[in-house]
Write a protein that holds these residues in place. Sequence first.
Motif, PDB file in Angstrom:
ATOM      1  N   LEU A  61       0.840  -1.202   0.000  1.00 17.24           N
ATOM      2  CA  LEU A  61       0.000   0.000   0.000  1.00 17.24           C
ATOM      3  C   LEU A  61       0.876   1.253   0.000  1.00 17.24           C
ATOM      4  O   LEU A  61       0.659   2.192  -0.770  1.00 17.24           O
ATOM      5  CB  LEU A  61      -0.919  -0.011   1.228  1.00 17.24           C
ATOM      6  CG  LEU A  61      -1.839   1.195   1.397  1.00 17.24           C
ATOM      7  CD1 LEU A  61      -2.798   1.291   0.213  1.00 17.24           C
ATOM      8  CD2 LEU A  61      -2.631   1.105   2.690  1.00 17.24           C
ATOM      9  N   LEU A  62       1.916   1.233   0.851  1.00 15.71           N
ATOM     10  CA  LEU A  62       2.837   2.382   0.889  1.00 15.71           C
ATOM     11  C   LEU A  62       3.528   2.557  -0.455  1.00 15.71           C
ATOM     12  O   LEU A  62       3.692   3.678  -0.956  1.00 15.71           O
ATOM     13  CB  LEU A  62       3.892   2.169   1.988  1.00 15.71           C
ATOM     14  CG  LEU A  62       3.393   2.112   3.426  1.00 15.71           C
ATOM     15  CD1 LEU A  62       4.550   1.883   4.387  1.00 15.71           C
ATOM     16  CD2 LEU A  62       2.653   3.372   3.797  1.00 15.71           C
ATOM     17  N   GLY A  63       3.933   1.433  -1.039  1.00 14.42           N
ATOM     18  CA  GLY A  63       4.612   1.495  -2.335  1.00 14.42           C
ATOM     19  C   GLY A  63       3.710   2.046  -3.428  1.00 14.42           C
ATOM     20  O   GLY A  63       4.145   2.856  -4.253  1.00 14.42           O
ATOM     21  N   VAL A  64       2.454   1.637  -3.407  1.00 13.59           N
ATOM     22  CA  VAL A  64       1.510   2.100  -4.432  1.00 13.59           C
ATOM     23  C   VAL A  64       1.258   3.603  -4.284  1.00 13.59           C
ATOM     24  O   VAL A  64       1.184   4.336  -5.283  1.00 13.59           O
ATOM     25  CB  VAL A  64       0.192   1.298  -4.338  1.00 13.59           C
ATOM     26  CG1 VAL A  64      -0.921   1.998  -5.077  1.00 13.59           C
ATOM     27  CG2 VAL A  64       0.395  -0.098  -4.902  1.00 13.59           C
ATOM     28  N   ILE A  65       1.155   4.069  -3.039  1.00 14.70           N
ATOM     29  CA  ILE A  65       0.941   5.516  -2.825  1.00 14.70           C
ATOM     30  C   ILE A  65       2.149   6.297  -3.337  1.00 14.70           C
ATOM     31  O   ILE A  65       2.016   7.317  -4.025  1.00 14.70           O
ATOM     32  CB  ILE A  65       0.702   5.816  -1.328  1.00 14.70           C
ATOM     33  CG1 ILE A  65      -0.613   5.179  -0.870  1.00 14.70           C
ATOM     34  CG2 ILE A  65       0.651   7.325  -1.084  1.00 14.70           C
ATOM     35  CD1 ILE A  65      -0.836   5.239   0.632  1.00 14.70           C
ATOM     36  N   ALA A  66       3.352   5.802  -3.011  1.00 14.46           N
ATOM     37  CA  ALA A  66       4.568   6.481  -3.478  1.00 14.46           C
ATOM     38  C   ALA A  66       4.615   6.493  -5.006  1.00 14.46           C
ATOM     39  O   ALA A  66       4.956   7.506  -5.627  1.00 14.46           O
ATOM     40  CB  ALA A  66       5.815   5.788  -2.918  1.00 14.46           C
ATOM     41  N   LEU A  67       4.252   5.360  -5.618  1.00 13.62           N
ATOM     42  CA  LEU A  67       4.266   5.278  -7.074  1.00 13.62           C
ATOM     43  C   LEU A  67       3.254   6.250  -7.683  1.00 13.62           C
ATOM     44  O   LEU A  67       3.536   6.905  -8.686  1.00 13.62           O
ATOM     45  CB  LEU A  67       3.947   3.848  -7.520  1.00 13.62           C
ATOM     46  CG  LEU A  67       3.896   3.605  -9.023  1.00 13.62           C
ATOM     47  CD1 LEU A  67       5.242   3.908  -9.665  1.00 13.62           C
ATOM     48  CD2 LEU A  67       3.489   2.169  -9.333  1.00 13.62           C
ATOM     49  N   ALA A  68       2.085   6.353  -7.057  1.00 10.09           N
ATOM     50  CA  ALA A  68       1.057   7.275  -7.563  1.00 10.09           C
ATOM     51  C   ALA A  68       1.584   8.718  -7.542  1.00 10.09           C
ATOM     52  O   ALA A  68       1.359   9.486  -8.482  1.00 10.09           O
ATOM     53  CB  ALA A  68      -0.210   7.160  -6.717  1.00 10.09           C
ATOM     54  N   ILE A  69       2.302   9.056  -6.471  1.00 11.89           N
ATOM     55  CA  ILE A  69       2.869  10.412  -6.387  1.00 11.89           C
ATOM     56  C   ILE A  69       3.889  10.616  -7.506  1.00 11.89           C
ATOM     57  O   ILE A  69       3.875  11.648  -8.207  1.00 11.89           O
ATOM     58  CB  ILE A  69       3.543  10.634  -5.011  1.00 11.89           C
ATOM     59  CG1 ILE A  69       2.495  10.650  -3.899  1.00 11.89           C
ATOM     60  CG2 ILE A  69       4.328  11.937  -4.997  1.00 11.89           C
ATOM     61  CD1 ILE A  69       3.069  10.661  -2.503  1.00 11.89           C
ATOM     62  N   LEU A  70       4.757   9.633  -7.698  1.00 12.71           N
ATOM     63  CA  LEU A  70       5.796   9.787  -8.731  1.00 12.71           C
ATOM     64  C   LEU A  70       5.179   9.882 -10.126  1.00 12.71           C
ATOM     65  O   LEU A  70       5.621  10.683 -10.959  1.00 12.71           O
ATOM     66  CB  LEU A  70       6.764   8.598  -8.679  1.00 12.71           C
ATOM     67  CG  LEU A  70       7.678   8.512  -7.457  1.00 12.71           C
ATOM     68  CD1 LEU A  70       8.559   7.279  -7.524  1.00 12.71           C
ATOM     69  CD2 LEU A  70       8.536   9.749  -7.315  1.00 12.71           C
ATOM     70  N   ILE A  71       4.161   9.075 -10.375  1.00 10.07           N
ATOM     71  CA  ILE A  71       3.521   9.111 -11.699  1.00 10.07           C
ATOM     72  C   ILE A  71       2.799  10.439 -11.904  1.00 10.07           C
ATOM     73  O   ILE A  71       2.841  11.029 -12.993  1.00 10.07           O
ATOM     74  CB  ILE A  71       2.566   7.914 -11.878  1.00 10.07           C
ATOM     75  CG1 ILE A  71       3.388   6.630 -12.022  1.00 10.07           C
ATOM     76  CG2 ILE A  71       1.677   8.108 -13.094  1.00 10.07           C
ATOM     77  CD1 ILE A  71       2.566   5.377 -12.128  1.00 10.07           C
ATOM     78  N   ALA A  72       2.137  10.925 -10.855  1.00 10.99           N
ATOM     79  CA  ALA A  72       1.455  12.223 -10.966  1.00 10.99           C
ATOM     80  C   ALA A  72       2.467  13.327 -11.264  1.00 10.99           C
ATOM     81  O   ALA A  72       2.216  14.220 -12.089  1.00 10.99           O
ATOM     82  CB  ALA A  72       0.704  12.539  -9.671  1.00 10.99           C
ATOM     83  N   MET A  73       3.614  13.247 -10.605  1.00  8.53           N
ATOM     84  CA  MET A  73       4.644  14.262 -10.854  1.00  8.53           C
ATOM     85  C   MET A  73       5.189  14.145 -12.273  1.00  8.53           C
ATOM     86  O   MET A  73       5.408  15.153 -12.954  1.00  8.53           O
ATOM     87  CB  MET A  73       5.782  14.096  -9.842  1.00  8.53           C
ATOM     88  CG  MET A  73       5.397  14.521  -8.433  1.00  8.53           C
ATOM     89  SD  MET A  73       6.632  14.084  -7.207  1.00  8.53           S
ATOM     90  CE  MET A  73       8.047  14.941  -7.817  1.00  8.53           C
TER      91      MET A  73
END
Lengths: 250, 187
Positions: free
Chosen positions: A126-138
């Motif tokens: 879950l933490l990894g997916v949230i971090a990935l979502a932030i990176l993709i949004a950026m």
Amino acid sequence: MKDITATIKYWFGGVRIYIALITVLITLEVWWWAATLFGGTQLEIIRTQEVYAWLSVLYLTLALLVSPVAKLFPKIPGKSIIYDSRRALGISAAWFAALHMLITYFKQFGGINPLQLPATYQRSMLLGVIALAILIAMAATSVNAIMKKWGVWWFRLHRLVYAAIILVLVHAFMIGAHATTTVVLVILSALALIWIAANIAILIKSNEVTISRVLSISLCIIVLAGTLTYGLDQHFQQVQSAAEAKGHNH
Amino acid sequence: MKRFRLLSPVLVLLVFVSAGQGSASAHELKEDNGISAVLHIPPDDNPKSGQDTLFYFAFSSQQPGFDLGYCKCQVSFQASDNRLNTAPLTQDVSDPLSASASLTFDKPGAYNVIVRGQTGTSADSTFSLNYLVRVVAGTNAAQTAARQTASWQVILLGVTGLVIVGVIAGEMVRRGSHYTKDHAAER
């Protein structure tokens, strides 16, 4: 035709396309290296996703160091090239993080329902997916037009990179089999110290030491120290578990 | 252009033939009858014959109240010639849903690692998780050397490619007009 030539000339005169090209080469090289050594078995998948994960952290770290380095050494040659490279570094970090997630979830775990995973894996993913979502949004908003249109909200989104790096570290410490080794912890601690020292030096050099800036840096130090301490704790737990397991099984 | 001519003799493209090596299947997730477990074999998921090998299982259960201490779990290691070894599954003190087992494989090959247990007293409460693990030769110097050579060949070729791209990039960026104004300002 002239426009196309001018555009191509423009792109090939800048550093970003070469960073993208190097990223593609590294992607293929890692895949080739793993296939050569571990030949179509599960270990090939494990090693590939692990290396992609660490490459993502490396690129993210480089992107985060651009600003402190440029501010600390204003007369550094090629400062504009360094600033220009940041966008490509960030997008590459998102690329490797996405590859890591896709390979781990679909190839290693067979696309299983995440609720069937052990609890620690669920939390870590879950933490990894949230971090990935932030990176993709950026990465998706790394366009001048969006930056101008969104104004201050663009900067607020891109400030989330600091949250992303912490989430990534905790994600790795929770389930990364090799993320809590002594060597890795020492390197991560050293990088954290360099980043903190650089920001403190910039703050002092700026002669604009405000309470909010001091609080921001203090918060960063506390969060980083807490995260690395968690990693150290996971390291000792694994060492202890291994020792207990060996003792019981003999 | 002069820089290219100076550097190109230095950059020699080497073509290698790399040999693939088969290896273990580990760090897998298996599921049966509501019980799943991830297998991890420290330190690098690559078990070797002649060495004590630890098998870590991180369990997850869709059924509430599953307890490794009462599941009568056992681990069997079945070789391709159907020889069977068993080992006790020891619950981890710090994590009640983790357990481990240890075995020394006397020779390399493919093994089925089977974890069996039960979640209740009824006949349909049993589960069986089957992992295919390949054990490599522990002290095969020739095999180790071949793998290392292949690894270095691949890495060297990759680094060569990256250096070439880097040199081209440096020359193109230097010539490009992107950063001219900034360069002038820096002076």
